[in-house]
Write an enzyme that holds these catalytic residues in place. Structure first.
Site, PDB file in Angstrom:
ATOM      1  N   ASP A 275       0.879  -1.238   0.141  1.00 39.39           N
ATOM      2  CA  ASP A 275       0.105   0.004   0.083  1.00 39.39           C
ATOM      3  C   ASP A 275       0.856   1.310  -0.024  1.00 39.39           C
ATOM      4  O   ASP A 275       0.531   2.224  -0.714  1.00 39.39           O
ATOM      5  CB  ASP A 275      -0.897   0.030   1.086  1.00 39.39           C
ATOM      6  CG  ASP A 275      -2.036  -1.110   1.171  1.00 39.39           C
ATOM      7  OD1 ASP A 275      -1.987  -1.767  -0.044  1.00 39.39           O
ATOM      8  OD2 ASP A 275      -2.766  -1.004   2.291  1.00 39.39           O
TER       9      ASP A 275
ATOM     10  N   GLU B  62     -25.854 -17.409 -13.011  1.00 39.45           N
ATOM     11  CA  GLU B  62     -25.340 -16.492 -12.105  1.00 39.45           C
ATOM     12  C   GLU B  62     -25.786 -16.106 -10.764  1.00 39.45           C
ATOM     13  O   GLU B  62     -26.897 -16.352 -10.509  1.00 39.45           O
ATOM     14  CB  GLU B  62     -25.423 -15.144 -12.841  1.00 39.45           C
ATOM     15  CG  GLU B  62     -25.068 -15.366 -14.332  1.00 39.45           C
ATOM     16  CD  GLU B  62     -24.949 -14.021 -14.974  1.00 39.45           C
ATOM     17  OE1 GLU B  62     -25.384 -12.902 -14.574  1.00 39.45           O
ATOM     18  OE2 GLU B  62     -24.504 -14.015 -16.364  1.00 39.45           O
TER      19      GLU B  62
ATOM     20  N   LYS C 156     -27.648 -14.087  -8.109  1.00 45.97           N
ATOM     21  CA  LYS C 156     -28.427 -12.571  -8.432  1.00 45.97           C
ATOM     22  C   LYS C 156     -28.006 -11.891  -7.080  1.00 45.97           C
ATOM     23  O   LYS C 156     -28.463 -12.009  -6.008  1.00 45.97           O
ATOM     24  CB  LYS C 156     -29.871 -13.003  -8.052  1.00 45.97           C
ATOM     25  CG  LYS C 156     -30.731 -11.722  -8.527  1.00 45.97           C
ATOM     26  CD  LYS C 156     -32.284 -12.129  -8.779  1.00 45.97           C
ATOM     27  CE  LYS C 156     -33.104 -10.778  -9.165  1.00 45.97           C
ATOM     28  NZ  LYS C 156     -33.155  -9.700  -8.074  1.00 45.97           N
TER      29      LYS C 156
ATOM     30  N   ASP D  32     -27.772  -8.544  -4.559  1.00 43.75           N
ATOM     31  CA  ASP D  32     -28.531  -7.979  -3.754  1.00 43.75           C
ATOM     32  C   ASP D  32     -28.091  -6.503  -3.562  1.00 43.75           C
ATOM     33  O   ASP D  32     -27.807  -6.258  -2.509  1.00 43.75           O
ATOM     34  CB  ASP D  32     -28.929  -8.521  -2.486  1.00 43.75           C
ATOM     35  CG  ASP D  32     -30.422  -7.934  -1.948  1.00 43.75           C
ATOM     36  OD1 ASP D  32     -31.086  -7.496  -2.732  1.00 43.75           O
ATOM     37  OD2 ASP D  32     -30.805  -8.285  -0.881  1.00 43.75           O
TER      38      ASP D  32
ATOM     39  N   GLU E 229     -23.962  -4.790 -11.103  1.00 38.36           N
ATOM     40  CA  GLU E 229     -24.355  -4.350  -9.624  1.00 38.36           C
ATOM     41  C   GLU E 229     -23.578  -3.764  -8.753  1.00 38.36           C
ATOM     42  O   GLU E 229     -22.387  -4.495  -8.635  1.00 38.36           O
ATOM     43  CB  GLU E 229     -25.067  -5.890  -9.111  1.00 38.36           C
ATOM     44  CG  GLU E 229     -26.032  -5.609  -8.161  1.00 38.36           C
ATOM     45  CD  GLU E 229     -27.447  -5.688  -8.836  1.00 38.36           C
ATOM     46  OE1 GLU E 229     -27.709  -5.364  -9.706  1.00 38.36           O
ATOM     47  OE2 GLU E 229     -28.495  -5.616  -7.789  1.00 38.36           O
TER      48      GLU E 229
ATOM     49  N   TYR F 149     -22.691  -8.060 -15.244  1.00 39.10           N
ATOM     50  CA  TYR F 149     -23.121  -9.090 -15.747  1.00 39.10           C
ATOM     51  C   TYR F 149     -23.929  -9.111 -17.118  1.00 39.10           C
ATOM     52  O   TYR F 149     -24.410 -10.003 -17.541  1.00 39.10           O
ATOM     53  CB  TYR F 149     -23.852  -9.737 -14.711  1.00 39.10           C
ATOM     54  CG  TYR F 149     -24.782  -8.723 -14.126  1.00 39.10           C
ATOM     55  CD1 TYR F 149     -25.957  -8.060 -14.767  1.00 39.10           C
ATOM     56  CD2 TYR F 149     -24.818  -8.524 -12.491  1.00 39.10           C
ATOM     57  CE1 TYR F 149     -26.756  -7.249 -14.139  1.00 39.10           C
ATOM     58  CE2 TYR F 149     -25.673  -7.450 -12.113  1.00 39.10           C
ATOM     59  CZ  TYR F 149     -26.840  -6.951 -12.924  1.00 39.10           C
ATOM     60  OH  TYR F 149     -27.472  -6.095 -12.241  1.00 39.10           O
TER      61      TYR F 149
ATOM     62  N   LYS G 164     -35.720 -17.039  -7.335  1.00 37.17           N
ATOM     63  CA  LYS G 164     -35.686 -16.798  -6.081  1.00 37.17           C
ATOM     64  C   LYS G 164     -35.425 -17.835  -4.891  1.00 37.17           C
ATOM     65  O   LYS G 164     -36.066 -18.946  -4.768  1.00 37.17           O
ATOM     66  CB  LYS G 164     -37.280 -16.184  -5.587  1.00 37.17           C
ATOM     67  CG  LYS G 164     -37.699 -15.019  -6.244  1.00 37.17           C
ATOM     68  CD  LYS G 164     -36.736 -13.795  -5.669  1.00 37.17           C
ATOM     69  CE  LYS G 164     -37.027 -12.536  -6.218  1.00 37.17           C
ATOM     70  NZ  LYS G 164     -36.377 -11.498  -5.576  1.00 37.17           N
TER      71      LYS G 164
ATOM     72  N   CYS H 180     -40.057  11.278  24.760  1.00 36.00           N
ATOM     73  CA  CYS H 180     -38.658  10.443  24.604  1.00 36.00           C
ATOM     74  C   CYS H 180     -38.595   9.759  25.956  1.00 36.00           C
ATOM     75  O   CYS H 180     -38.687  10.054  26.820  1.00 36.00           O
ATOM     76  CB  CYS H 180     -37.549  11.448  24.496  1.00 36.00           C
ATOM     77  SG  CYS H 180     -36.006  10.679  24.808  1.00 36.00           S
TER      78      CYS H 180
ATOM     79  N   CYS I 227     -35.325  11.019  27.963  1.00 35.73           N
ATOM     80  CA  CYS I 227     -35.004  12.388  28.596  1.00 35.73           C
ATOM     81  C   CYS I 227     -36.355  12.911  29.123  1.00 35.73           C
ATOM     82  O   CYS I 227     -36.456  13.715  29.449  1.00 35.73           O
ATOM     83  CB  CYS I 227     -34.498  13.438  27.880  1.00 35.73           C
ATOM     84  SG  CYS I 227     -35.205  13.971  26.277  1.00 35.73           S
TER      85      CYS I 227
ATOM     86  N   CYS J 161     -36.714  12.373  19.165  1.00 32.10           N
ATOM     87  CA  CYS J 161     -36.379  13.352  20.369  1.00 32.10           C
ATOM     88  C   CYS J 161     -35.736  14.468  19.753  1.00 32.10           C
ATOM     89  O   CYS J 161     -34.555  14.217  19.210  1.00 32.10           O
ATOM     90  CB  CYS J 161     -35.955  12.507  21.163  1.00 32.10           C
ATOM     91  SG  CYS J 161     -35.009  13.761  22.705  1.00 32.10           S
TER      92      CYS J 161
ATOM     93  N   CYS K 187     -30.356  15.250  25.124  1.00 30.48           N
ATOM     94  CA  CYS K 187     -30.949  14.033  25.246  1.00 30.48           C
ATOM     95  C   CYS K 187     -29.602  13.008  25.705  1.00 30.48           C
ATOM     96  O   CYS K 187     -28.659  12.725  24.458  1.00 30.48           O
ATOM     97  CB  CYS K 187     -31.840  13.348  24.338  1.00 30.48           C
ATOM     98  SG  CYS K 187     -32.309  11.698  24.671  1.00 30.48           S
TER      99      CYS K 187
HETATM  100  S1  IVH Z   1     -29.197  -9.390 -15.569  1.00 39.27           S
HETATM  101  C1  IVH Z   1     -32.417  -8.446 -18.699  1.00 39.27           C
HETATM  102  N1  IVH Z   1     -27.959 -10.322 -14.119  1.00 39.27           N
HETATM  103  O1  IVH Z   1     -31.669  -8.121 -10.737  1.00 39.27           O
HETATM  104  C2  IVH Z   1     -31.603  -8.837 -17.566  1.00 39.27           C
HETATM  105  N2  IVH Z   1     -29.430  -9.120 -13.254  1.00 39.27           N
HETATM  106  O2  IVH Z   1     -34.527  -8.314 -11.238  1.00 39.27           O
HETATM  107  C3  IVH Z   1     -31.092  -7.922 -16.933  1.00 39.27           C
HETATM  108  N3  IVH Z   1     -29.204  -8.579 -10.748  1.00 39.27           N
HETATM  109  O3  IVH Z   1     -32.197  -4.907 -12.344  1.00 39.27           O
HETATM  110  C4  IVH Z   1     -30.730  -8.003 -15.453  1.00 39.27           C
HETATM  111  N4  IVH Z   1     -28.030 -10.075 -10.344  1.00 39.27           N
HETATM  112  O4  IVH Z   1     -30.269  -5.002 -10.687  1.00 39.27           O
HETATM  113  C5  IVH Z   1     -28.901  -9.718 -14.148  1.00 39.27           C
HETATM  114  N5  IVH Z   1     -26.543 -11.597 -12.595  1.00 39.27           N
HETATM  115  C6  IVH Z   1     -27.413 -10.818 -12.579  1.00 39.27           C
HETATM  116  C7  IVH Z   1     -28.019  -9.908 -11.487  1.00 39.27           C
HETATM  117  C8  IVH Z   1     -28.886  -9.130 -11.945  1.00 39.27           C
HETATM  118  C9  IVH Z   1     -28.790  -9.073  -9.875  1.00 39.27           C
HETATM  119  C10 IVH Z   1     -30.348  -7.400 -10.628  1.00 39.27           C
HETATM  120  C11 IVH Z   1     -30.171  -6.234 -11.515  1.00 39.27           C
HETATM  121  C12 IVH Z   1     -31.780  -6.074 -12.122  1.00 39.27           C
HETATM  122  C13 IVH Z   1     -32.557  -6.976 -11.135  1.00 39.27           C
HETATM  123  C14 IVH Z   1     -33.692  -7.622 -12.110  1.00 39.27           C
END
Ligand code: IVH
Length: 665
Positions: free
Chosen positions: A32, A113, A115, A117, A173, A225, A313, A407, A410, A425, A430
């Site tokens: 660094d 992939e 997903k 968050d 993302e 992605y 999901k 509150c 206090c 508050c 406080c």
């Molecule tokens: S592809 C048409 N790949 O999920 C496809 N989205 O519900 C466009 N997200 O708005 C998205 N991981 O913000 C894609 N590996 C991934 C993702 C991903 C997270 C989010 C993204 C998107 C939302 C869709």
């Protein structure tokens, strides 16, 4: 002898290479300290030869000035969202639909992939240089968060390699890793700032902050992605696209895999769900995308989501337990938060004893009462939330829960603005808030009292020497010297720096007070408008405040509320009586467009909107995205619509592009 220009170029390349080693290969080649030395050499050269500074220099990641608002960016191709599959059957059904539409019995190749968050974004690289970045917004238009995205060190400002496309739009993302999130919240708490509910909120709040310096202080990560629009480059498969952008230096998630057929969809999904808790970041499912672009084209899209992709999901992590009691807690910023005390229960690897109930509206909406059996869920959030009450198990004679408007710490009356859900508050003395308030008051950008760190503040508060902020100015040497770990010398230094801090200015002092919604920038705006006169500021009215450019009704309300509290007035009065002196700051000479707000609409012929905006800013003005009564000029190119109409309704002066150029010249 290399010229400064040569050395600057060389240093940038070396620094970018080290960024790549560190962030993409995860294999740093220098320490660094060595990196800092190179970086400082570049900064020094650029400071000496300002004509050598370019927007893509690694030194230009953090924009200097906060924005008043984000302007908008239209996506060349809409950013669609994803349809969901809630279980394995629905994933298999997706695979069947794809095969049927493509008229094949053969297994389909997918890229599988995680997903992530976080927050979806789009970056635009022209000739390999990052020129803009935006949020997804409504899918068609997003917010221009270029300055904020630039602060993410793992994101290259320039693409690497030989095959640089004329245009590359890459989508990805932005997220915060679990470990970084814990540290961030710990620091927020230490500084008396509100903590974030989960990494996604923290990432979104950081990325959509108007001050890029704040964004820079947040530990944001990014993975790419998807492709947007591209020129001068093309691929047959998504797999090729991902490999190519990785070579260009964009971070790509190593957990992405190529799979084939419905069964492999189900397996990848199940396996990732098991790995989920061990990943360094939060994910809320899987995403499966048809690999071949020709097949994607054949499949097409519905209005909001493509037919060639699906999000799998994960099951919500839920369980039931009993609410033993409801406490109202006071945060370091005064927010009153009802918290359910639960019969301890295990959920996704942690023992849970508390659940946040957010506010009174939330309690009413779900009719949550003490003694209720409730279904709770951890959906990314650190603290779980109550999904619903199991009414059949409600004990007899239970009554609705109402938060008292005082509150609990206090006893001060609390206050809830009409348009906010949370009661607060507002007594800044406080005890529940005092440590956090004092830490903020003494911090670097506020009163800058050196030697009054978090630990000493805690000790002084606990020993009873600091009960309110103004007590700082009555601290005496002896009791301080007797505190554990301090001694004569530290006490002497501390008293000296407290004394030294008294000569300050209006902006620092007002920022130090920690009035809700009044940050460092707003404090400066107020300083300019009240001419540094704190008495005048104390007597101000909501109307007067709202007339100030950059002050809206929310800030105005917070200020009025603050001064309505006698304790706050006394505290400020005491500070002034104890020697706090607010020196007048000389006003800078105004630039020609100072205080003027421009809105560009339609297509400009002679210069791009981006350039026009830069020109306005360089002359001291501001360019915003929407017309309001504060707008000075609307510059209308061809093909204008609603903004022009609004300008006419509000009687705002409209300029043609040529008139704008004359004004500039
Ligand atoms: S592809 C048409 N790949 O999920 C496809 N989205 O519900 C466009 N997200 O708005 C998205 N991981 O913000 C894609 N590996 C991934 C993702 C991903 C997270 C989010 C993204 C998107 C939302 C869709």
């Amino acid at each position: 002898m290399s010229t400064p220009a040569d050395r600057v170029k060389e240093l940038r390349e070396i620094i970018e290479q080290h960024n790549y080693n560190y962030y993409i290969l995860d294999d740093p080649a220098i320490s660094d300290g060595e990196y800092d030395t190179l970086f400082r050499e570049l900064e020094t050269l650029e400071a000496e030869h300002s004509q050598l500074i370019t927007a893509d220099s690694p030194t230009q990641r953090v924009g200097a000035e906060p924005l008043a608002e984000f302007s908008t960016i239209q996506h060349r191709l809409p950013m669609l969202s994803l349809a969901n599959a809630m279980n394995t059957e629905e994933l298999l059904a997706f695979d069947e639909r794809v095969k049927k539409r493509l008229g094949t019995e053969n297994s389909i190749e997918y890229m599988a992939e995680p997903k992530l968050d976080g927050l979806g974004i789009e970056l635009v690289y022209e000739q390999g240089v990052m020129i803009s970045g935006s949020t997804r917004g409504d899918g068609f238009t997003g917010e221009d968060i270029t300055q904020n995205l630039k602060t993410i060190r793992s994101l290259p400002l320039k693409l690497r390699g030989k095959n640089i496309p004329a245009l590359l739009e890459a989508r990805g993302e932005v997220f915060i890793k679990k470990e970084d999130f814990i540290t961030l919240n710990r620091n927020q708490e230490k500084e008396g700032k509100s903590i974030f509910a989960n990494p996604r909120n923290a990432a979104a709040g950081s990325l959509r902050h108007l001050d890029p310096r704040i964004t820079d202080s947040r530990p944001l990560s990014i993975y790419f992605y998807e492709a947007g629009s591209m020129e001068g480059i093309s691929f047959e498969t998504h797999e090729e696209f991902l490999s190519a952008i990785k070579v260009m230096g964009l971070p790509v998630n190593p957990f992405i895999e190529k799979i084939s057929g419905g069964n492999e969809l189900a397996t990848y999904h199940k396996e990732l769900e098991i790995k989920r808790n061990n990943l360094p970041y939060e994910i809320d499912g899987t995403v499966f995308k048809v690999n071949h672009y020709t097949k994607r084209e054949q499949l097409g899209a519905r209005s909001r989501s493509p037919r060639w992709a699906i999000a799998g999901k994960f099951k919500a992590q839920q369980t039931t337990t009993v609410i033993k009691d409801i406490d109202v807690q006071v945060g370091r910023t005064g927010a009153l938060t009802p918290v359910a005390k639960l019969e301890p229960v295990h959920i996704s690897g942690v023992t849970v004893t508390n659940a946040t109930l957010h506010n009174q509206d939330e309690i009413n909406r779900k009719d949550i009462r003490i003694g209720d059996t409730v279904l709770i869920e951890r959906a990314g959030d650190v603290i779980p939330k109550v999904v619903q009450v199991i009414l059949e198990k409600r004990p007899q004679h239970s009554t609705p829960f109402i938060i008292v408007m005082h509150c609990p710490v206090c006893g001060h009356k609390s206050y809830k603005p009409d348009d906010e859900a949370v009661a607060r508050c507002i007594n800044i003395s406080c005890p529940a808030q005092v440590k956090g308030r004092i830490q903020h008051f003494v911090s670097k950008l506020a009163m800058d009292i050196e030697g009054l760190g978090e630990k000493i503040v805690d000790q002084l508060v606990e020993a009873g020497f600091l009960r309110t902020i103004d007590d700082i100015f009555t601290l005496e040497h002896q009791p301080v010297a007797e505190l554990e770990g301090l001694g004569e010398k530290s006490a002497e230094n501390l008293i000296r720096s407290i004394h030294g801090s008294k000569k300050t200015n209006f902006a620092r002092f007002v920022y130090a007070l920690g009035i809700r919604n009044v940050g460092e920038h707003t404090a400066k705006v107020l300083e300019a408008n009240f001419n540094g006169d704190i008495k005048k500021f104390q007597r101000t009215t909501a109307e007067e405040l709202e007339d100030i450019d950059e002050v809206g009704p929310i800030i105005a309300q917070s200020i009025i509320q603050f001064w309505q509290d006698k304790t706050n007035q006394t505290m400020v009065q005491n500070c002034l009586e104890r020697g706090v002196f607010l020196a007048k700051v000389k006003q800078k000479t105004a630039l020609p467009f100072s205080g003027q707000i421009f809105v560009f609409t339609g297509t400009l012929e002679k210069l791009s909107r981006h350039r026009a905006k830069l020109v306005v800013e360089s002359l001291g003005g501001k360019a915003t995205g929407s017309v309001s009564k504060k707008t000075t000029y609307v510059v209308a190119g061809s093909g204008t619509g609603s903004k022009l109409k609004k300008a006419q309704i509000l009687g705002i002066r409209v300029l043609s592009e040529d008139e704008f150029l004359t004004l500039v010249n």
